[in-house]
Write a protein that holds these residues in place. Structure first.
Motif, short mmCIF file in Angstrom:
data_model
loop_
_atom_site.label_atom_id
_atom_site.label_comp_id
_atom_site.label_asym_id
_atom_site.label_seq_id
_atom_site.Cartn_x
_atom_site.Cartn_y
_atom_site.Cartn_z
N LEU A 248 -4.02 -0.55 -5.80
CA LEU A 248 -4.07 -0.05 -4.42
C LEU A 248 -5.32 -0.57 -3.72
O LEU A 248 -5.26 -1.02 -2.57
N HIS A 249 -6.45 -0.53 -4.39
CA HIS A 249 -7.69 -1.04 -3.80
C HIS A 249 -7.55 -2.52 -3.44
O HIS A 249 -7.97 -2.94 -2.36
N LYS B 11 0.99 3.96 -3.11
CA LYS B 11 0.67 5.38 -2.89
C LYS B 11 1.79 6.27 -3.43
O LYS B 11 1.52 7.32 -4.03
N ARG C 130 -4.57 2.77 -9.01
CA ARG C 130 -5.68 2.84 -8.04
C ARG C 130 -6.33 1.47 -7.87
O ARG C 130 -6.69 1.08 -6.75
N GLN C 131 -6.49 0.73 -8.96
CA GLN C 131 -7.06 -0.62 -8.87
C GLN C 131 -6.15 -1.52 -8.03
O GLN C 131 -6.64 -2.27 -7.17
N GLU D 132 -5.38 -2.84 -0.39
CA GLU D 132 -6.09 -2.38 0.82
C GLU D 132 -7.09 -3.41 1.33
O GLU D 132 -7.50 -3.37 2.49
N THR D 133 -7.47 -4.35 0.47
CA THR D 133 -8.37 -5.43 0.88
C THR D 133 -7.62 -6.77 0.96
O THR D 133 -8.24 -7.83 0.89
N ILE E 71 0.85 -1.21 0.00
CA ILE E 71 0.00 0.00 0.00
C ILE E 71 0.87 1.24 0.00
O ILE E 71 0.65 2.19 -0.77
#
Length: 135
Positions: free
Chosen positions: A97-98, A79, A94-95, A101-102, A75
């Motif tokens: 990163l998402h 960023k 962004r994909q 994050e999960t 993560i």
């Protein structure tokens, strides 16, 4: 098989930057390099002081490194990438990163292992002859 055997100390690797520090010390101590994933890939291709014809890269305490290079580090790295990347790449980052994050998708550890394996026997750059041993 190979006479050249390099050992990176997983106990020293707590971030992508410290991985690059370890690579600098062990694989290319006198070379200046970009300290990014593309430059690391280039090092494994040779020409930076690594032996022609392949070598063994032993990653001691790899399980410890894997913990440090898991989703929290992924993560953080994504960023950083998001801030610096080309605008056309932002959606993809962004994909990624998402997913991180999960707790899904590849981690920094996975990125590094994948790059190294690409230079191994069954990899796309197998002619480089890099053998990774996780210890």
């Amino acid at each position: 098989m190979f006479t050249d055997d390099y050992v990176i100390q997983g106990t020293r690797i707590v971030s992508l930057e410290t991985f690059f520090d370890e690579i600098s010390c062990v694989l290319v101590p006198d070379a200046k390099w970009g300290r990014n994933l593309d430059a690391f890939n280039d090092i494994l291709s040779g020409g930076f002081g690594t032996p022609e014809g392949g070598f063994v890269l032993r990653w001691s305490h790899a399980a410890e490194s894997k913990i440090h290079l898991s989703y929290a580090e992924t993560i953080r790295q994504l960023k950083v990438r998001l801030e610096k990347c080309h605008p056309e790449s932002r959606s993809y980052i962004r994909q990624q990163l998402h997913l991180a994050e999960t707790n899904q998708g590849p981690t920094v550890f996975d990125w590094l292992v994948e790059i190294i394996h690409a230079h191994g026997i069954d990899g796309s750059d197998s002619q480089d002859g890099v053998v990774l041993i996780l210890e």
